[in-house]
Design an enzyme around this catalytic site. Structure first.
Site, short mmCIF file in Angstrom:
data_model
loop_
_atom_site.label_atom_id
_atom_site.label_comp_id
_atom_site.label_asym_id
_atom_site.label_seq_id
_atom_site.Cartn_x
_atom_site.Cartn_y
_atom_site.Cartn_z
N THR A 181 -28.95 0.16 40.57
CA THR A 181 -27.54 0.13 39.89
C THR A 181 -27.97 -0.67 38.60
OG1 THR A 181 -25.73 0.41 39.52
CG2 THR A 181 -26.32 -1.93 41.30
N GLU A 327 -22.97 0.19 45.32
CA GLU A 327 -23.02 -0.87 46.16
C GLU A 327 -22.11 -0.20 47.69
OE1 GLU A 327 -22.79 -1.37 43.09
OE2 GLU A 327 -23.88 -2.99 42.34
N LYS A 436 -19.96 5.05 31.56
CA LYS A 436 -20.12 5.90 32.03
C LYS A 436 -20.17 7.39 31.61
CE LYS A 436 -20.99 6.32 36.67
NZ LYS A 436 -21.08 5.94 38.33
N TRP A 441 -24.55 5.99 33.87
CA TRP A 441 -24.21 4.34 33.09
C TRP A 441 -25.33 4.33 32.01
CZ3 TRP A 441 -20.22 2.35 34.59
CH2 TRP A 441 -19.53 2.90 35.55
P1 AMP Z 1 -21.49 4.25 40.59
O1 AMP Z 1 -22.46 3.13 40.84
O2 AMP Z 1 -22.72 4.44 39.41
O3 AMP Z 1 -22.05 5.15 41.27
O4 AMP Z 1 -21.03 3.48 39.84
C1 AMP Z 1 -19.89 3.26 39.79
C2 AMP Z 1 -18.43 2.92 39.55
O5 AMP Z 1 -18.06 3.66 38.86
C3 AMP Z 1 -16.87 2.28 40.02
O6 AMP Z 1 -17.54 0.73 39.79
C4 AMP Z 1 -16.04 2.69 38.85
O7 AMP Z 1 -16.64 1.46 37.06
C5 AMP Z 1 -16.35 4.13 38.07
N1 AMP Z 1 -16.21 5.09 39.11
C6 AMP Z 1 -16.40 6.18 40.74
N2 AMP Z 1 -15.66 6.93 41.29
C7 AMP Z 1 -14.38 5.94 40.11
C8 AMP Z 1 -13.14 7.59 40.09
N3 AMP Z 1 -12.67 7.90 41.03
N4 AMP Z 1 -12.32 6.66 39.22
C9 AMP Z 1 -12.72 5.61 38.11
N5 AMP Z 1 -13.95 5.06 38.32
C10 AMP Z 1 -14.44 5.33 39.26
#
Ligand code: AMP
Length: 540
Positions: A181, A327, A436, A441
């Site tokens: 990540t 994570e 994002k 990212w």
């Molecule tokens: P990833 O590790 O790439 O899946 O990203 C995780 C991050 O995406 C989280 O810590 C949030 O910042 C964002 N995220 C994931 N799901 C949501 C959601 N339903 N609403 C807002 N942010 C989200």
């Protein structure tokens, strides 16, 4: 007194055996690069996954060795999800959307020994292979063209196995898969999953009050299989034996919608950007797509706008928002109304669905502000911290960091939220300095450092600004050096080649000074407020 229950380790290979025995006739459909449909079933999936495990073992793969994949969503990627694990190896999905140099860094950091790659992605692999320690390259001949000299054909590799093979010894805490990540300061961080974490995640994910997946569903995962275990779909699908439809590289609404219709898809999942585009296509011809009524979409990875949930509700399609991270395996909360809201109004129902939802069973969640743990009153905000059996407690081969984990062992998510008395989480901000965009990212810190490397730039801060299509896009605030001048075009050209094209800011705003905190850091919250209503050019 002791329990009389058997001590049976949780093991994903049980799902593979179960799929082979109970669901052999259930179909698995994959769209290939030439857009034709490849049809297979769980019986073939079972047989070929085991052949892959045996072939890997025969090729000298040792327990815990990493096997990378560079693949779209299709039957062979599904096979690797189980074949690698069954061999005792660790399945490492590489994100093909990253810059080649970053993929190379990740493959090297994980010490990937083998890679399984789609033939159509070989040109990408060639760009980073020199950075890695990969010894064996296995190519999936999706196009049917001959595999280049020096590489192994996936089908030939499977043919080296006999089928007379048994699983190696496994412990439920053995590593099965890993995923990287983005880190705030650029270098990605690896999360390593176990049999135990993914078995428990699958069981809970399928509950009616969670994603509600059953064997009678037809699931089309739009979420790439290189994103956080494809949100757990491959493991859960093998457990319940639902028909799977893989979209291959084609994620445009014009490709997905006919597939939804022809394969009778009942449930799908992906980031908001996908569904924002699809809502427009459906709205243009509602009669044509009435056949999709009754579908469910699990949406996450970024906040889901309430307007999107309402639009799909109007089409008879339910959106279920989930929140989680690489994570957290990834699902940690799910947004569904509960039995404690029997008489809610339509507006309250949509507001609930537009929250990030309540924690799943086995996930503990708290919000912690400057004054410590905050009450669940819907107003007090703090960082979301989580704890549970499918939440990582460290990063692979990185020193323990207080920025990521608390002293009492909870994961610091970098998301800021308030929690309502019924447990619904509402994210309001993010402490991690990342953007994002369309589910991928972008590191603001990396962009800032690069922009500040331009000879005419004194300072730069990059922030995330809401975008109607991509959820967020980067906006760069730039202070030119005194007496110097620089244009947006020059800065864009300066960043090209150093960043993937989609990671380059869409807008550069020139200012005299960047607001700072008392300790001299950029005060990004002020910039985010200042540019909250920024209106993107339609082309952005
Ligand atoms: P990833 O590790 O790439 O899946 O990203 C995780 C991050 O995406 C989280 O810590 C949030 O910042 C964002 N995220 C994931 N799901 C949501 C959601 N339903 N609403 C807002 N942010 C989200």
């Amino acid at each position: 007194m002791r329990s009389t229950m058997m001590q049976v380790p949780l093991n994903l290979c049980h799902f593979l055996e179960r799929a082979g025995r109970l669901f052999a006739g259930v179909e698995i459909v994959s769209r290939l690069p030439d857009k034709s449909l490849h049809r297979s079933n769980y019986g073939e999936f079972y047989r070929r996954s085991r052949l892959l495990a045996e072939a890997l073992e025969g090729a000298g793969l040792r327990k815990g060795d990493r096997v990378a994949t560079l693949m779209w969503n299709h039957y062979a990627h599904f096979e690797t999800y189980f074949g690698v694990i069954a061999s005792g190896g660790v399945m490492h999905t590489l994100n093909l959307r990253l810059a080649p140099e970053d993929i190379g860094y990740i493959a090297n950091h994980a010490q990937d020994r083998v890679i399984i790659v789609d033939d159509v992605l070989l040109p990408l692999f060639e760009q980073f292979k020199a950075q890695t320690r990969i010894e064996r390259v296995i190519v999936v001949p999706l196009t049917g063209k001959p595999v280049p000299e020096g590489y192994l054909n996936y089908e030939d590799f499977l043919a080296t196995a006999t089928g007379d093979w048994d699983y190696p010894e496994m412990d439920e805490n053995d590593p099965v898969a890993m995923c990287y990540t983005s880190g705030t300061t650029g270098r990605p961080k690896g999360v390593v999953y176990s049999h135990r974490s993914q078995v428990l995640h699958s069981l809970v994910q399928c509950l009616p009050d969670a994603v509600d997946m059953s064997g009678k569903d037809v699931m089309l995962p739009v979420v790439p299989m290189f994103h956080a275990n494809a949100w757990g779909i491959p493991y859960a699908a093998a457990m319940i034996g639902c028909k799977l439809v893989f979209p291959g590289p084609y994620l445009h609404p014009d490709d997905l919608l006919p597939l939804f219709e022809s394969e009778k898809v009942t449930v799908s999942c992906g980031v908001p950007t996908i569904w924002l585009g699809m809502a427009q296509v459906i709205a243009r011809d509602r009669e044509r797509w009435r056949c999709l009524a009754g579908m469910r979409l699990t949406v996450g990875g970024a906040a889901v706008p309430e307007s999107l949930i309402r639009a799909f509700d109007g089409f008879g399609i339910e959106i279920i928002q989930g929140w989680g991270m690489t994570e957290t395996s990834p699902i940690a909360t799910i947004a569904k109304t509960t039995q404690l809201q029997p008489d809610i109004t339509e507006d309250e129902r949509f507001a609930t669905m537009a929250s990030q939802g309540y924690p799943l069973p086995l996930v503990d969640l708290r919000i912690v502000g400057d004054a410590g743990e905050q009450p669940w009153d819907g107003k007090s905000v703090g960082e979301i911290q989580v704890h549970g059996p499918w939440i990582t407690g460290s990063y692979h081969d990185l020193p323990h960091s207080e920025d990521s984990f608390t002293a009492d062992g909870w994961l610091r998510t970098g998301d800021v939220a308030a929690v309502q008395p019924l447990g619904f989480v509402k994210i309001t901000d993010r402490t991690k300095d990342l953007i994002k965009s369309g589910g991928e990212w972008i590191s603001s810190v990396d962009l800032e450092n690069a922009i500040m490397g331009h000879p005419a730039v004194a300072e730069s801060a990059v922030i995330a600004v809401a975008h109607p299509k991509w959820s967020e896009r980067p906006l760069a605030v730039v202070v030119p050096k005194s007496g110097a001048s620089v244009s947006a075009e020059e800065l864009r050209a300066f960043l090209e080649g150093r960043f993937a094209r989609w990671a380059i800011p869409d807008a550069f705003v020139f200012v005299d000074a960047i607001p700072r905190t008392s300790t001299g850091k950029f005060l990004k919250s002020r910039l985010r407020d200042q540019f909250r209503d920024w209106s993107w050019e339609p082309a952005a």
